[in-house]
Design an enzyme around this catalytic site. Structure first.
Site, PDB file in Angstrom:
ATOM      1  N   TYR A 142       1.022  -0.915  -0.025  1.00  0.00           N
ATOM      2  CA  TYR A 142      -0.252   0.271   0.034  1.00  0.00           C
ATOM      3  C   TYR A 142       0.807   1.402   0.028  1.00  0.00           C
ATOM      4  O   TYR A 142       2.286   1.579   0.682  1.00  0.00           O
ATOM      5  CB  TYR A 142      -0.832  -0.316   1.151  1.00  0.00           C
ATOM      6  CG  TYR A 142      -1.921   0.913   1.453  1.00  0.00           C
ATOM      7  CD1 TYR A 142      -2.667   2.346   0.785  1.00  0.00           C
ATOM      8  CD2 TYR A 142      -2.533   1.536   2.818  1.00  0.00           C
ATOM      9  CE1 TYR A 142      -2.713   2.579   0.574  1.00  0.00           C
ATOM     10  CE2 TYR A 142      -3.602   1.981   2.491  1.00  0.00           C
ATOM     11  CZ  TYR A 142      -3.926   2.525   1.873  1.00  0.00           C
ATOM     12  OH  TYR A 142      -5.096   3.789   1.010  1.00  0.00           O
ATOM     13  N   LYS A 170      -1.883  -1.319  -3.939  1.00  0.00           N
ATOM     14  CA  LYS A 170      -2.798  -0.707  -3.509  1.00  0.00           C
ATOM     15  C   LYS A 170      -1.860   0.769  -4.383  1.00  0.00           C
ATOM     16  O   LYS A 170      -1.205   1.376  -3.182  1.00  0.00           O
ATOM     17  CB  LYS A 170      -3.423  -0.431  -2.957  1.00  0.00           C
ATOM     18  CG  LYS A 170      -4.577   0.398  -2.658  1.00  0.00           C
ATOM     19  CD  LYS A 170      -5.141   0.902  -1.130  1.00  0.00           C
ATOM     20  CE  LYS A 170      -6.288   1.991  -1.871  1.00  0.00           C
ATOM     21  NZ  LYS A 170      -7.175   1.395  -0.191  1.00  0.00           N
TER      22      LYS A 170
END
Length: 295
Positions: A142, A170
């Site tokens: 992330y 992500k």
């Protein structure tokens, strides 16, 4: 990558960064979480990301995170991937939370860059590798420097791609050139974490999205990538553009996405977050109704 074939989507395509429901007394509301999870999957979500930014992970306990995974896994009953957010500022703590998520039945892990301490790139790399080694689950890294204070640089991503369990990203870096470089040089599956980039990244070979606005409009976002996959790029663009007014209000108007989602779904946030005021909530509802009627 050696050809133009898009990488596989290890967690499917259409993922929602699900909010964490609480009761009016502030405790974790597992019944509400199961109801929301079932609704999101029924309306088009192929995966649910729990305990991320939108899931208020800084204010939930390790036990609550594991309980949430178990409850949501039961509710979706194999119809969608369950990805557990486990990232903290502490490598040892993150590894412990990751192991608990695996025991609770998660299909994968979302691991954010360690925040506040702002570690250099070699330390970030070591952190992610340690978490990847802590369980048997695939990892989605992330990258959200606007919140963590530190970017995972493209060179670091490219090195991390050699780990067999680091399979996805992500992407909230707002660096489309850097993102394309990593996509062109690795098999990492890229998911946009920015609702305004759903079509853009997907068209470049991305794997899909992890959407906050999908908490309230899952079918509208699923329709974007479905149209693209059907070869109707004009319709995909139209569908993306329909989401812009609601995305603008929910994600770029001064309030965290958690607050704006819960203004629409109901339910409290945990301090230090505070609920949206009535005027804001009314504006959000009007934008959502307009989107749903146009879809």
């Amino acid at each position: 990558m050696t050809d133009a074939t898009p990488p596989p989507s290890p967690f499917n395509r259409a993922l929602c960064a699900m909010v964490t429901p609480f009761t009016r007394t502030g405790t974790l509301d597992l019944a509400a979480a199961q109801k929301l999870a079932d609704q999101l999957v029924t309306e088009g979500c192929e995966g649910l990301v729990l305990s991320g930014t939108t899931g208020e992970s800084p204010t939930t306990t390790d036990t609550e995170k594991a309980d949430l995974v178990r409850a949501v896994r039961e509710a979706v009953d194999g119809r969608a991937k369950v990805v557990a957010g486990v990232g903290t500022s502490d490598t040892r703590h993150t590894a412990d939370v990751a192991r608990q998520a695996q025991q609770a039945g998660a299909d994968g892990l979302l691991v954010v860059t360690p925040y506040y301490s702002r570690p250099p790139q070699d330390a970030i790399e070591a952190h992610f590798r340690a978490i990847a080694d802590a369980t048997d689950l695939p990892l989605m890294l992330y990258d959200i420097p606007g919140r963590t204070g530190t970017r995972v640089k493209p060179d670091t991503m490219i090195r991390l791609a050699d780990h067999p369990r680091i399979v996805a990203v992500k992407d909230c870096a707002y660096d489309l050139l850097g993102t394309q470089r990593v996509m062109s040089e690795t098999d990492l599956a890229y998911y946009t974490g920015c609702d305004e980039y759903v079509l853009a990244l997907y068209a470049l070979g991305g794997a899909g999205y992890v959407s906050t606005v999908s908490n309230v409009a899952p079918a509208a976002f699923r329709a974007i990538i479905d149209a693209y996959d059907a070869g109707d790029t004009k319709e995909a663009a139209r569908r993306q553009q329909l989401t812009v007014p609601l995305t603008q209000l929910m994600m770029n108007a001064g309030l965290p996405g958690t607050v704006t989602v819960k203004a629409l779904l109901g339910g409290p946030v945990r301090a230090p977050l505070q609920p949206a005021d009535q005027e804001t909530a009314d504006g959000l509802r009007a934008a959502l109704e307009k989107l749903l009627s146009a879809s």
